[in-house]
Design a protein around this motif. Structure first.
Motif, PDB file in Angstrom:
ATOM      1  N   TRP A1058       0.786  -1.221   0.000  1.00 11.03           N
ATOM      2  CA  TRP A1058       0.000   0.000   0.000  1.00 11.03           C
ATOM      3  C   TRP A1058       0.821   1.277   0.000  1.00 11.03           C
ATOM      4  CZ3 TRP A1058      -1.364   3.929   3.553  1.00 11.03           C
ATOM      5  CH2 TRP A1058      -0.647   3.895   4.742  1.00 11.03           C
ATOM      6  N   GLU A1059       2.026   1.174   0.552  1.00 10.69           N
ATOM      7  CA  GLU A1059       2.865   2.361   0.512  1.00 10.69           C
ATOM      8  C   GLU A1059       3.721   2.383  -0.743  1.00 10.69           C
ATOM      9  OE1 GLU A1059       5.024   4.393   3.930  1.00 10.69           O
ATOM     10  OE2 GLU A1059       4.301   2.519   4.771  1.00 10.69           O
ATOM     11  N   THR A1062       1.807   5.202  -5.757  1.00 10.43           N
ATOM     12  CA  THR A1062       0.815   6.269  -5.672  1.00 10.43           C
ATOM     13  C   THR A1062      -0.576   5.691  -5.805  1.00 10.43           C
ATOM     14  OG1 THR A1062       2.348   7.732  -6.697  1.00 10.43           O
ATOM     15  CG2 THR A1062       0.062   8.385  -6.779  1.00 10.43           C
ATOM     16  N   ASN A1063      -0.689   4.853  -6.801  1.00  7.14           N
ATOM     17  CA  ASN A1063      -1.988   4.289  -7.104  1.00  7.14           C
ATOM     18  C   ASN A1063      -2.598   3.620  -5.887  1.00  7.14           C
ATOM     19  OD1 ASN A1063      -4.150   3.340  -8.553  1.00  7.14           O
ATOM     20  ND2 ASN A1063      -3.136   1.398  -8.891  1.00  7.14           N
ATOM     21  N   VAL A1065      -2.131   4.031  -2.770  1.00  6.82           N
ATOM     22  CA  VAL A1065      -2.544   4.905  -1.670  1.00  6.82           C
ATOM     23  C   VAL A1065      -3.970   5.382  -1.890  1.00  6.82           C
ATOM     24  CG1 VAL A1065      -2.120   7.076  -0.496  1.00  6.82           C
ATOM     25  CG2 VAL A1065      -0.227   5.633  -1.173  1.00  6.82           C
ATOM     26  N   PHE A1066      -4.211   5.959  -3.071  1.00 11.74           N
ATOM     27  CA  PHE A1066      -5.553   6.501  -3.337  1.00 11.74           C
ATOM     28  C   PHE A1066      -6.568   5.372  -3.452  1.00 11.74           C
ATOM     29  CE2 PHE A1066      -2.609   9.643  -5.164  1.00 11.74           C
ATOM     30  CZ  PHE A1066      -2.894  10.680  -4.285  1.00 11.74           C
ATOM     31  N   TYR A1068      -6.346   2.336  -2.251  1.00 13.98           N
ATOM     32  CA  TYR A1068      -6.598   1.637  -1.008  1.00 13.98           C
ATOM     33  C   TYR A1068      -7.458   2.472  -0.066  1.00 13.98           C
ATOM     34  CZ  TYR A1068      -6.040  -0.512   3.441  1.00 13.98           C
ATOM     35  OH  TYR A1068      -6.295  -1.083   4.641  1.00 13.98           O
ATOM     36  N   LEU A1069      -7.105   3.739   0.017  1.00 16.51           N
ATOM     37  CA  LEU A1069      -7.833   4.586   0.960  1.00 16.51           C
ATOM     38  C   LEU A1069      -9.285   4.796   0.547  1.00 16.51           C
ATOM     39  CD1 LEU A1069      -5.121   7.185   1.845  1.00 16.51           C
ATOM     40  CD2 LEU A1069      -5.932   5.289   3.216  1.00 16.51           C
ATOM     41  N   SER A1070      -9.521   4.743  -0.758  1.00 19.04           N
ATOM     42  CA  SER A1070     -10.890   4.949  -1.202  1.00 19.04           C
ATOM     43  C   SER A1070     -11.663   3.639  -1.212  1.00 19.04           C
ATOM     44  CB  SER A1070     -10.908   5.543  -2.596  1.00 19.04           C
ATOM     45  OG  SER A1070     -10.369   4.610  -3.500  1.00 19.04           O
ATOM     46  N   ARG A1073     -14.816   2.870   0.800  1.00 18.26           N
ATOM     47  CA  ARG A1073     -15.471   4.107   1.222  1.00 18.26           C
ATOM     48  C   ARG A1073     -16.784   4.290   0.481  1.00 18.26           C
ATOM     49  NH1 ARG A1073     -15.433   9.118  -0.658  1.00 18.26           N
ATOM     50  NH2 ARG A1073     -13.814   8.751  -2.187  1.00 18.26           N
ATOM     51  N   VAL A1074     -16.705   4.100  -0.809  1.00 17.24           N
ATOM     52  CA  VAL A1074     -17.928   4.186  -1.618  1.00 17.24           C
ATOM     53  C   VAL A1074     -18.059   2.904  -2.438  1.00 17.24           C
ATOM     54  CG1 VAL A1074     -18.047   6.687  -1.843  1.00 17.24           C
ATOM     55  CG2 VAL A1074     -16.640   5.395  -3.415  1.00 17.24           C
TER      56      VAL A1074
ATOM     57  N   GLY B  60     -10.053   9.055  -5.251  1.00 16.07           N
ATOM     58  CA  GLY B  60     -10.145   7.605  -5.063  1.00 16.07           C
ATOM     59  C   GLY B  60     -11.293   6.991  -5.826  1.00 16.07           C
ATOM     60  N   TYR B  64      -5.492   4.358 -10.792  1.00 11.31           N
ATOM     61  CA  TYR B  64      -4.465   5.178 -11.427  1.00 11.31           C
ATOM     62  C   TYR B  64      -4.124   4.680 -12.823  1.00 11.31           C
ATOM     63  CZ  TYR B  64      -0.031   7.479 -12.235  1.00 11.31           C
ATOM     64  OH  TYR B  64       0.987   8.203 -12.783  1.00 11.31           O
ATOM     65  N   ASN B  94       2.384  11.897  -6.111  1.00 11.39           N
ATOM     66  CA  ASN B  94       3.358  11.478  -5.102  1.00 11.39           C
ATOM     67  C   ASN B  94       3.380  12.403  -3.878  1.00 11.39           C
ATOM     68  OD1 ASN B  94       4.015   9.258  -6.510  1.00 11.39           O
ATOM     69  ND2 ASN B  94       5.974   9.997  -7.281  1.00 11.39           N
ATOM     70  N   SER B  97       0.208  11.766  -1.890  1.00 12.40           N
ATOM     71  CA  SER B  97       0.183  10.455  -1.236  1.00 12.40           C
ATOM     72  C   SER B  97       1.158  10.424  -0.061  1.00 12.40           C
ATOM     73  CB  SER B  97       0.498   9.342  -2.236  1.00 12.40           C
ATOM     74  OG  SER B  97       1.828   9.414  -2.618  1.00 12.40           O
ATOM     75  N   ILE B 101       0.183   9.491   3.749  1.00 10.98           N
ATOM     76  CA  ILE B 101       0.881   8.456   4.529  1.00 10.98           C
ATOM     77  C   ILE B 101       1.432   9.050   5.815  1.00 10.98           C
ATOM     78  CG2 ILE B 101       2.890   6.924   4.531  1.00 10.98           C
ATOM     79  CD1 ILE B 101       2.389   6.688   1.451  1.00 10.98           C
TER      80      ILE B 101
END
Lengths: 1093, 133
Positions: A1058-1059, A1062-1063, A1065-1066, A1068-1070, A1073-1074, B60, B64, B94, B97, B101
């Motif tokens: 997850w870290e 970039t992809n 992060v967004f 995973y976090l989303s 959620r919806v 989100g 991506y 970046n 994100s 983090i």
């Protein structure tokens, strides 16, 4: 400080690398002397240069005062001085010191024994005595005290200032044994006998610091590195392979090698087994005799004779084999003996034979050219060098390591005081290592040839009874290796490898003795001439040896080839290890450092800041990256590859040599390789996991995507080309418009300034002109913009599958403007439909042409039958005759009836006449009347018969005429039929051709149809049917995202990923959620806000 | 940015976690996107699309990888596509994100996390999302 250190380090390296020599350089008289440290050379038997400065020293160990736990050692300095200026060098500012060590009984330096006084003392020349006190000794223990005199002097050359210092120990040390008294006992004294040690006249020689690797002298480290890592392993292996060759050649030619017990025992076992088999052979012959089989060579009688002869000879098979081997060895000894191959040591003594009695053939060869002298006499190479005694000392070690070319005496080396530079030295290290590698390959090959010879001859001896036994039956005679014919061939060729090779060896040595005219031209070689003088003969030698080996091997058959390949493989691996080890070391040190530089955050920040610091940071990072990526592997270079090929190391063998080497990997590459390995392992493990539905679907889509990309690539490339051109045009137009805009603004400014002045009008004119130019530029820009947009849309539309048309079974995408508004997104479907239509059409056509052919065929057959029938004249004549006869018969039968009736009436009349004549009363009238009637009837009958004859005749004539007519008609019909047949034949040919064509077309259409159907099925299965490239890619990407999400459900996987990007992060976090629907809805709203679906 | 687009984005923004909202707001991504688009000569329509696609990723709502595909669908050259996506990554995605983090890590440090979260964190091999409320 931590941050500054790397810079200091880098700067030091740069200074060390780029400075001509070190900081202590002094240039005088065109010769550079690098004088830093000098070491006292241990006294040897060789002649020293009398002009070198000398050191004299003499010390005396006085009476020891020994306590239970302490000792006092007095030292008297009797002499400590240096020679005066003696031409070449001088020493001043002497510092002498005395060191005293105490060792325990085991000869090791006593632990924790520290003198109360300093361990060593610096003496001024006026001091004459010192005292060393040691405490913490063990009571009642035996110790040894060692005392020696050390010096440290400044060196001066030719009366100049100090150029360095010499540190060393004078030869000789005094060792005194003593035992400490028991605890509580009083101290004792001990006189030392012969306590004086002296070392007079030791030479101080100037040397460079090439091998002195220290923080202050990184150049020395480079030299040390080149020598130890590059040259030394190669030289060591060279020497080793040379020794191995000497030994194996000697062993191979030695008679004792073939008299081993195991050979005789092995031979005995095989012979006994063969003897057993004679019974079976006799049985076999018996059956042949009984059954009367076999003739010629297989004749039982001949076989019996063979069996008897071989049965006797088999007991002499070992002797026979040894005869062949001995003959070859004796022949070899004609060329391979200590007379033809002689080797003299440096002292001139004969050193031809080694400790095992082997002739030092490899040393003889190398002695002739001595590649190591490139290093030992490296001073000859560059006149920009330095004096290098240490180097020659180190080289002596190299020579000892490899034990080759040791004829270069130390005296020669020492006198060879023309120095060599660091760069030259490193190049020589490489060059010499390369020569050694060539030597390794050559020697290795030869070694294995002779090892194989011995082994193969052993086997030949052991298996000789089988070979002899096989001679009994023709069926066994041709068996591989053990069949007599093959055995004899292999044994003889293997045995005679040695004399052939030795002959060539003799020729080579004679050749080398006579020398090479080319290199002799260099009388006092220096520089390149010196290198060539050694290199060229060595290359000649290598080529000659390889050729000798090749010829010997080609005569030694398959076995020789096998071992030669094996030799190549091992040589390749050895070289691989030698060079690869160096490369690995480089990657691990220099490469790792480079990689750290490339990753350095400090340098990255410097680079980001720009300016000079940025430039420095960027350059250093780039350099670091390049160094980090370097493999440092000689094998990966073009020269390395070509060298491998040149040595006959190729194909799989070359791979062996290159094993462990990864092209262009470097330290970073090694790290990446590790990661790749882990990932590969993970991927392998993943393969074992059952694939999810999504993964299967994605794979299918990926296949579809690849297929579709191939299909549309020609059109897409064209469209992309047009798009790029349009963009170039747009950029150009935009620049012009901006320029025009700028000019207009300038003109407007000028007008502002010129208002109310005389130049206002001119300025206004300028503004107008600028406005016009800008308007024109705007217009052109708008056109270019439109074109670019169209071109972009074209590319986009093609990817979206629009505008696709199928023509003649091929996809065509129209590029005309406006043709992309169609919603034809189904290339696959369209293609399938078109192919389907074509299939149907072809099928109909084929059916139609086929029926046309059948119909023509039918008519043709009929015509031909008719013609055949009409052409059958005999049959028709018979029919005609029959017809005529039928008609005649008909006429005849009609007359026969009438005549019959007339005859019946006549008979009736005659009967009446008879009755009347026989009647009792003759009635003449009645009789006459009756007579007349009879006559009438007779007349009538006659008439009828006449008429019949006439009618038959006429009927015949008539019928004949009719037949003639018919025949004429028939002839005409035949002609007509012939015409018909011809035309039908032509028509049939045409129809058949058409049918063939239709069938071919149908066949093609069938194949296409089938493949399209299959593709359709596959596409339907894969989910890509009827979808455009973009749609497929989107679907595939969405699936990938889903797969990733599924994978990330695992906490470990999530933590890992997850870290990571970039992809993630967004995403995973989303995620969660919806819902997908909500996300789609929100996305649609955003699209709608810009009026785009 | 079109006012309608801005309005829609703001609406969706209200629904995302605060840490994300703050991180996204910390960078004028719309301006940066416009700059990137202009650098690669995108027309107005394409600029709008680029902005929407960027917003979709940030919020989100879109993967991506699909963002990259959407850029490709504009019919640009591979060089331009590479340039735009690279710059968008470097200048927008970046940094944002990283901020997200960092904020999660900070939250984890500040919050008095329960023992089970800590255990989960350790067992997961360092997944900070275990500390997210």
């Amino acid at each position: 400080m931590k941050k500054i250190l790397p810079y200091i380090f880098i700067l030091t390296i740069i200074v060390q690398l780029f400075a001509p020599f070190s900081v202590n350089i002094e240039k005088r008289g065109g010769v550079l002397y690098n004088t830093k440290k000098a070491e006292a050379v241990s006294p040897t038997n060789e002649t020293n240069n009398p002009s070198d400065p000398k050191i004299y020293g003499e010390i005396e160990v006085g009476t020891l005062e020994i306590g239970p736990t302490s000792v006092k050692i007095p030292i008297n300095i009797l002499k400590a001085e240096q020679s005066t200026y003696v031409g070449f060098g001088n020493v001043t500012n002497n510092e002498f010191s005395v060191k005293v060590f105490i060792l325990n009984e085991e000869g090791k330096e006593a632990k924790r024994i520290k003198p109360k006084n300093p361990l060593e003392k610096t003496l001024s020349l006026v001091e004459t005595s010192l005292s060393f006190d040691f405490s913490n000794l063990e009571p009642n223990t035996k110790y040894e005290a060692k005392a020696a005199l050390y010096y440290k002097v400044d060196l001066r050359l030719g009366g100049g200032g100090p150029q360095g210092e010499a540190i060393g120990r004078l030869q000789g040390e005094k060792v005194v044994s003593f035992t400490t008294p028991k605890e509580g006992e009083a101290a004792i004294t001990q006189e030392v006998e012969g306590g004086v040690i002296s070392a007079d006249g030791e030479n101080l020689s100037f040397s460079d610091d090439t091998f002195d690797c220290s923080i202050g002298n990184l150049r020395g480290c480079f030299a040390e590195f080149a020598y130890t890592i590059i040259f030394k392993p190669a030289a060591f292996l060279f020497g080793l392979t040379g020794k191995a060759l000497d030994f194996t050649l000697m062993y191979s030619l030695d008679d004792k090698s073939y008299r081993s017990v195991f050979v005789v025992e092995g031979w005995g076992i095989v012979r006994d087994i063969c003897n057993l088999f004679f019974i079976f052979i006799l049985l076999y012959i018996a059956f042949k005799v009984v059954l009367g089989l076999g003739s010629g060579k297989s004749d039982p009688k001949s076989l019996i004779i063979n069996v008897i002869i071989i049965g006797l000879l088999i007991n002499f098979s070992l002797f026979a084999t040894r005869l062949i081997i001995d003959a070859s060895n004796i022949l070899s000894r004609v060329f391979y003996n200590s007379e033809t191959i002689s080797f003299k040591s440096s002292s001139g003594a004969d050193a031809t034979l080694g400790s095992a009695g082997e002739i030092k053939f490899s040393e003889v060869l190398v002695q002739k050219v001595n590649p190591v002298s490139l290093l030992t006499q490296s001073g000859n190479i560059g006149y920009l060098g330095e004096k290098s005694e240490n180097m020659t000392e180190a080289l002596t070690e190299a020579e000892r390591d490899q034990n080759i070319g040791s004829t270069v005496s130390r005296a020669n080396q020492v006198s060879n005081d023309i120095p060599v530079g660091l760069g030259t030295f490193i190049i020589i290290c490489f060059l010499t290592a390369a020569i050694c590698i060539i030597g390794i390959v050559v020697f290795f090959n030869l070694t294995f040839v002779f090892i194989a010879r011995v082994v193969m001859l052993w086997l030949a001896m052991i298996l000789s009874p089988i070979a002899f036994f096989s001679h009994t039956t023709p069926e066994l005679e041709n068996l591989k290796f053990i069949g007599f014919k093959n055995w004899l061939k292999e044994t003889a060729s293997m045995a005679f490898v040695a004399p052939i090779f030795c002959f060539f060896l003799y020729i080579i040595i004679t050749f080398l003795d006579s020398g090479l005219g080319i290199t002799d031209a260099y009388r006092s070689p220096t520089g390149f001439e010196f290198v060539l003088r050694i290199l060229i003969p060595f290359l000649f030698l290598s080529v000659l040896l390889m050729k000798a080996k090749d010829i010997a091997i080609s005569m030694s058959g398959q076995a020789g080839k096998f071992v030669s390949d094996m030799g190549n493989k091992i040589a390749g691996t050895t070289i691989g290890l030698a060079t690869g080890g160096a490369a690995m070391a480089m990657r691990g040190t220099v490469g790792a450092m480079g990689a750290r530089m490339a990753r350095s955050e400090t340098l990255t920040n410097m680079e980001k800041k720009g300016g000079f610091r940025g430039l420095v940071g960027g350059t250093l990072r780039n350099a670091g990256l390049k160094v980090g990526q370097k493999s440092f592997d000689f094998r990966n270079t073009t020269i390395g590859e070509q060298a491998a090929s040149g040595l006959g190391i190729s194909g799989s063998v070359k791979k062996t040599m290159a094993s462990g080497s990864k092209p262009g990997v470097g330290f970073l590459g090694n790290q990446e390789e590790k990661v790749r390995k882990v990932e590969k392992r993970q991927a392998d493990l993943d393969k074992l996991k059952p694939k999810t539905e999504n993964e299967k679907k994605r794979e299918g889509l990926d296949r579809q995507q690849a297929e579709l990309e191939v299909k549309i690539s020609p059109v897409l490339e064209q469209a992309e080309k047009e798009r790029d051109e349009a963009k170039e045009n747009y950029v150009e137009k935009k620049e012009r418009r901006d320029e025009a805009d700028k000019k207009l603004k300038d003109a407007e400014k000028e007008l502002e300034k010129a208002k109310g002045t005389a130049s206002e009008e001119a300025a206004q004119q300028k503004v107008k002109e600028a406005e016009q130019v800008k308007a024109e530029a705007d217009k052109k820009l708008a056109e270019a913009d439109k074109k670019l947009e169209t071109a972009k849309n074209n590319v986009s539309d093609i990817k979206n599958g629009a505008g696709a048309e199928i023509k003649d079974g091929k996809i065509e995408i129209k590029l005309e403007e406006g043709s992309y508004n169609t919603s034809n997104k189904n290339i696959s479907q369209k293609l399938a439909e078109e192919i389907g239509k074509r299939y149907e059409k072809a099928e109909n056509r084929k059916n139609s042409t086929s029926s046309a052919v059948a119909s023509i065929d039918n008519s043709l057959n009929k015509a031909m039958d008719e013609k055949k029938r009409l052409s059958d004249i005999d049959k028709l004549k018979k029919e005609d005759d029959k017809e005529v006869e039928d008609k005649v018969q008909k006429v005849k039968s009609s007359f026969a009836t009438t005549i019959g009736e007339a005859e019946a009436e006549k008979k009736k009349a005659e009967s009446e006449l008879g009755r009347l004549r026989l009647a009792p009363s003759l009635d003449e009238a009645a009789i006459k009347q009756a007579q007349d009637k009879v006559t009438q009837h007779e007349d009538r009958i006659k008439k009828l018969k006449d008429e019949e004859t006439k009618t038959v005749l006429s009927t015949r004539i008539e019928a004949g005429k009719e037949v003639e007519e018919k025949r004429g008609k028939r002839t005409e019909k035949i002609k007509q039929l012939e015409g018909e047949i011809k035309s039908l034949g032509d028509a049939k040919k045409e129809a058949v051709a058409k049918n063939d064509e239709a069938e071919k077309e149908f066949e093609v259409a069938s194949v296409n149809f089938e493949s399209v159907q299959n593709a359709k099925k596959a596409a339907e299965k894969n989910g890509g049917y009827g979808k455009s490239l973009s749609e497929i890619r989107k679907e595939s990407t969405s699936l990938s995202a889903k797969i990733k999400q599924d994978e990330n459900k695992s906490k470990f996987a999530r933590a890992k990923n997850w870290e990571g990007s970039t992809n993630n992060v967004f995403d995973y976090l989303s995620h969660g959620r919806v819902s997908n629907e909500q996300a789609q809805d929100q996305a649609n709203k955003l699209y709608q806000s810009i009026n785009k679906k | 940015m079109k006012p309608e687009l801005k309005e829609e984005i703001n609406k969706i923004m209200l629904g995302i976690p605060e840490r994300n909202r703050l991180a996204i707001s910390s960078i004028d991504w719309a301006h940066v996107t416009k700059e990137i688009g202009e650098k690669y000569y995108l027309n107005e329509e394409e600029l709008d699309l680029l902005m929407v696609e960027t917003a979709l990723v940030l919020l989100g709502l879109k993967d991506y990888d699909l963002f990259k595909l959407a850029i490709e669908d504009m019919g640009l050259s591979q060089k331009d596509i590479g340039g735009i996506t690279k710059e968008a990554e470097e200048k927008i995605f970046n940094p944002i994100s990283k901020k997200i983090i960092a904020s999660i890590k900070k939250e984890a440090e500040l919050n008095n996390t329960s023992w089970d979260k800590r255990v989960n964190f350790i067992l997961s091999g360092g997944d900070y999302t275990n500390f997210i409320k």
